[in-house]
Write a protein that holds these residues in place. Structure first.
Motif, short mmCIF file in Angstrom:
data_model
loop_
_atom_site.label_atom_id
_atom_site.label_comp_id
_atom_site.label_asym_id
_atom_site.label_seq_id
_atom_site.Cartn_x
_atom_site.Cartn_y
_atom_site.Cartn_z
N ARG A 126 41.16 -13.66 11.53
CA ARG A 126 42.62 -13.68 11.53
C ARG A 126 43.16 -14.56 10.40
N LEU A 127 42.59 -15.77 10.24
CA LEU A 127 43.07 -16.66 9.18
C LEU A 127 42.67 -16.16 7.81
N ALA A 128 41.45 -15.65 7.67
CA ALA A 128 41.01 -15.15 6.36
C ALA A 128 41.90 -14.01 5.90
N LYS A 129 42.27 -13.12 6.80
CA LYS A 129 43.16 -12.01 6.45
C LYS A 129 44.58 -12.50 6.17
N MET A 130 45.05 -13.39 7.01
CA MET A 130 46.41 -13.92 6.88
C MET A 130 46.62 -14.62 5.55
N TRP A 131 45.58 -15.36 5.11
CA TRP A 131 45.70 -16.18 3.91
C TRP A 131 45.04 -15.55 2.68
N ASP A 132 44.65 -14.30 2.78
CA ASP A 132 44.09 -13.57 1.63
C ASP A 132 42.82 -14.21 1.08
#
Length: 227
Positions: A126-132
């Motif tokens: 979730r964080l990796a996708k959210m923050w590119d």
């Protein structure tokens, strides 16, 4: 995959109190100096501080845009005195951040892959996708795909993380299996998907190959079911 809204840091970018620190290795000492050769960007989530080498942070499209912006960035932003703050409104927890940092630290070293639960992989994704963070995101997806194998959990994680390509094959597995669906499974699927599976289980009494069920399933219905 569905897009998720990126939560922005709090406007002040100020830390309220020093809080705990969770830099993994190394940690800030009592003087506030981080024992790293390269600069470290500091984040505050709830009351915990996290540090990540600037070179890693700049691989994030989101943070690169923030720190290089003439309007948002300044020389003190991301320091211990002025960490990048994500408050409770964002829904980000210290546990989410710990999962992501473990992945960033070890990805590429398969023998050191963390023994995460699917929930921890999902938090990191979730964080990796959210923050590119593109490379960590792809690495996490690969391990999630291996660790979530049962059809109903795959559908639930697909809904949570936007993996629409998981849904129809998982429903086809349920159509093909010999055991009847339980009431609890029906509740987890939702009425639309449960009805679709039951219809095709009845149609394929001979237990057709899963690929046949994939052809029969009404994708326009099941891919929009989020009950």
């Amino acid at each position: 995959m569905s897009d998720s809204k990126t939560p922005l840091p709090t406007d002040s970018m100020k830390a309220e109190g020093s809080g705990k620190s969770d830099f993994g290795e190394p940690q800030a000492d009592s003087s506030g100096i981080i024992n790293l050769i390269e600069p470290t960007i500091v984040f505050k989530i709830q009351n915990t501080l996290f540090g990540l080498p600037r070179s890693e942070v700049m691989k994030s499209g989101f943070f690169r845009g923030m720190l290089e912006s003439p309007y948002l960035g300044d020389s003190k932003e991301g320091s211990i005195e002025n960490p990048i703050v994500f408050d409770d409104i964002t829904g980000i927890t210290p546990g989410d951040m710990k999962s992501l940092l473990k992945v960033i630290n070890i990805r590429g070293y398969e023998e050191r892959t963390p023994s995460f639960s699917p929930t921890e992989w999902a938090s990191a994704y979730r964080l990796a996708k959210m923050w590119d963070f593109d490379q960590p995101r792809d690495y996490i997806y690969k391990h999630l795909d291996k660790s979530v194998t049962e059809p109903i959990p795959r559908i639930e994680y697909a809904d949570l993380l936007g993996f629409e390509n998981w849904i129809v094959p998982a429903l086809a597995q349920l159509c093909q299996r010999s055991q009847a669906l339980t009431a609890e499974e029906g509740a987890r699927l939702g009425i639309v998907r449960f009805a679709e599976v039951c219809k095709h289980r009845e149609r394929g009494r001979d237990r057709s190959n899963p690929s046949e069920y994939e052809k029969w399933i009404d994708k326009s219905v099941v891919l929009t079911a989020r009950e």
